[in-house]
Design a protein around this motif. Sequence first.
Motif, PDB file in Angstrom:
ATOM      1  N   ALA A   1      -4.359   8.965  -1.819  1.00 30.23           N
ATOM      2  CA  ALA A   1      -3.749   8.621  -1.682  1.00 30.23           C
ATOM      3  C   ALA A   1      -3.054   7.490   0.218  1.00 30.23           C
ATOM      4  O   ALA A   1      -2.440   7.763   0.499  1.00 30.23           O
ATOM      5  CB  ALA A   1      -2.340   9.629  -1.993  1.00 30.23           C
ATOM      6  N   LEU A   2      -4.624   8.244   0.182  1.00 35.89           N
ATOM      7  CA  LEU A   2      -4.799   7.994   1.766  1.00 35.89           C
ATOM      8  C   LEU A   2      -5.705   6.448   1.902  1.00 35.89           C
ATOM      9  O   LEU A   2      -6.442   6.749   3.209  1.00 35.89           O
ATOM     10  CB  LEU A   2      -5.375   9.306   2.904  1.00 35.89           C
TER      11      LEU A   2
ATOM     12  N   LEU B   1       3.624   9.924   7.147  1.00 39.19           N
ATOM     13  CA  LEU B   1       4.011   8.494   6.957  1.00 39.19           C
ATOM     14  C   LEU B   1       3.182   7.192   7.863  1.00 39.19           C
ATOM     15  O   LEU B   1       2.801   6.189   7.465  1.00 39.19           O
ATOM     16  CB  LEU B   1       5.134   8.411   8.006  1.00 39.19           C
ATOM     17  N   ARG B   2       2.209   7.742   9.034  1.00 36.79           N
ATOM     18  CA  ARG B   2       1.610   7.344   9.721  1.00 36.79           C
ATOM     19  C   ARG B   2      -0.323   7.074   8.915  1.00 36.79           C
ATOM     20  O   ARG B   2      -0.637   6.029   9.011  1.00 36.79           O
ATOM     21  CB  ARG B   2       1.110   7.832  11.326  1.00 36.79           C
ATOM     22  N   MET B   3       0.137   7.944   7.862  1.00 37.03           N
ATOM     23  CA  MET B   3      -1.720   8.001   7.773  1.00 37.03           C
ATOM     24  C   MET B   3      -1.411   6.764   6.086  1.00 37.03           C
ATOM     25  O   MET B   3      -2.272   6.663   6.230  1.00 37.03           O
ATOM     26  CB  MET B   3      -1.553   9.523   6.552  1.00 37.03           C
TER      27      MET B   3
ATOM     28  N   LEU C   1       0.727  -1.309   0.232  1.00 36.90           N
ATOM     29  CA  LEU C   1      -0.131   0.069   0.040  1.00 36.90           C
ATOM     30  C   LEU C   1       0.605   1.132   0.013  1.00 36.90           C
ATOM     31  O   LEU C   1       0.204   2.048  -0.714  1.00 36.90           O
ATOM     32  CB  LEU C   1      -0.699   0.431   1.357  1.00 36.90           C
ATOM     33  N   LEU C   2       1.644   1.692   0.856  1.00 37.35           N
ATOM     34  CA  LEU C   2       2.552   2.770   1.016  1.00 37.35           C
ATOM     35  C   LEU C   2       3.302   3.160  -0.460  1.00 37.35           C
ATOM     36  O   LEU C   2       2.945   4.351  -0.474  1.00 37.35           O
ATOM     37  CB  LEU C   2       3.516   2.055   2.227  1.00 37.35           C
TER      38      LEU C   2
ATOM     39  N   ASN D   1       5.997  14.945  13.491  1.00 38.83           N
ATOM     40  CA  ASN D   1       6.036  15.803  12.787  1.00 38.83           C
ATOM     41  C   ASN D   1       5.123  16.053  11.736  1.00 38.83           C
ATOM     42  O   ASN D   1       4.790  14.614  11.291  1.00 38.83           O
ATOM     43  CB  ASN D   1       7.303  16.043  12.139  1.00 38.83           C
ATOM     44  N   MET D   2       5.727  16.919  10.664  1.00 40.08           N
ATOM     45  CA  MET D   2       4.492  16.032   9.544  1.00 40.08           C
ATOM     46  C   MET D   2       4.916  15.170   8.872  1.00 40.08           C
ATOM     47  O   MET D   2       3.413  14.256   7.627  1.00 40.08           O
ATOM     48  CB  MET D   2       4.168  17.458   8.391  1.00 40.08           C
TER      49      MET D   2
END
Length: 391
Positions: free
Chosen positions: A165-166, A314-316, A116-117, A308-309
Amino acid sequence: NHKLHIDGKSLSCLFVGMSFPWIIEKDDGSMEEEIGELRRSHPKSLAGGDFTLCDAFYFCKKGIESIVEDQVTQRFTSEELASWNLLTRTNNNFHYISVRVTIIWGLGVFIRYCILLPLRVTLAVLGLSWLVIGTTLVGLLPHSNVKTWISDLIHVTCYRICARALSARIRYHNKENHPKKGGICVANHTSPIDIVILANDGCYAMVGQIHGGLMGVIQRSMVRSCPHVWFERSEMKDRHAVAKRLKDHVADKTKQPILIFPEGTCINNTSVMMFKKGSFDIGATIYPVAIKYDPQFGDAFWNSGKYNMVSYLLRMMTSWAIVCNVWYLPPMSLQDGEDAVHFANRVKSAIARQGGLVDLFWDGGLKREKVKESYKEEQQKMYSSMIVGQD
């Protein structure tokens, strides 16, 4: 964020809690009601004039409640899940439970990070690149209805690519109340991706501070094709300059509605905190929007003090999906005899009710600042008025 130390004061609080267990029971009544109940439950021999010694138990109770669990700090941490969603190990004391659970978790990591990433990063780069290139090219066209139509098409297309993308799954309700041109759209704020979620269903004029780097490149390209409202850092501190820019924008009924998050900071989507009154004081029609995320598939909340952003994105992109509901509420306007503060609270309450969120009066600025002295003085005035009122 509070740390307890075993000292004399802590032991005293524990002794009081054990001796009087009722003082740690949560009660949402007013100060006058709770103190009145305390006075009725104690012998009159404890009283001394208008002040009663047992009044101190009320303040002890409130202090212990705030140490255990206050209404503010818990809104700036991720919402606790009722069950594990295969994203993280939620209990640090149990890294290994069983072979089956470990295999399932490892398989989930492989799918999210190795399959997925890469796909999601590719889509995000494609969406942002097309946004910069497309809006830059549209900015070269003369002002016309055709330019506005192409600009809206490019913006919506790019935001929808970013939503893919999310792996965003969004349900929009009551579309007949969608914000109109010349108005202001206000919504509760959970994450920077709130913009992507809302812009999937229509174009908005963004409001914010001018940045440098990649964000600055995106801002400069966007403003060429659509009249967004960007401010220099020095202008952001001038409320009159900000208000004038907003008034000038909403006065032009051909411009897209302004999108504003009046809380001013990200809240964990369990509540709505105090709305800043600035956007409610310019006389424009307000279009409230409630956003509610489902944390079971991915936590959309951005804890800016912890991530941080880049880490947040990356978590999303390594979550299973971003699932949310968006409700468009009927437009609201300032009523006769109503000031901006009461108008803001009325809009906030409507958003909280629709989204199933807790309506709090606290300022989200407490995320980074200390409690204002005015809050303390307000409690002191309330208690003193009780005593004075008995004379």
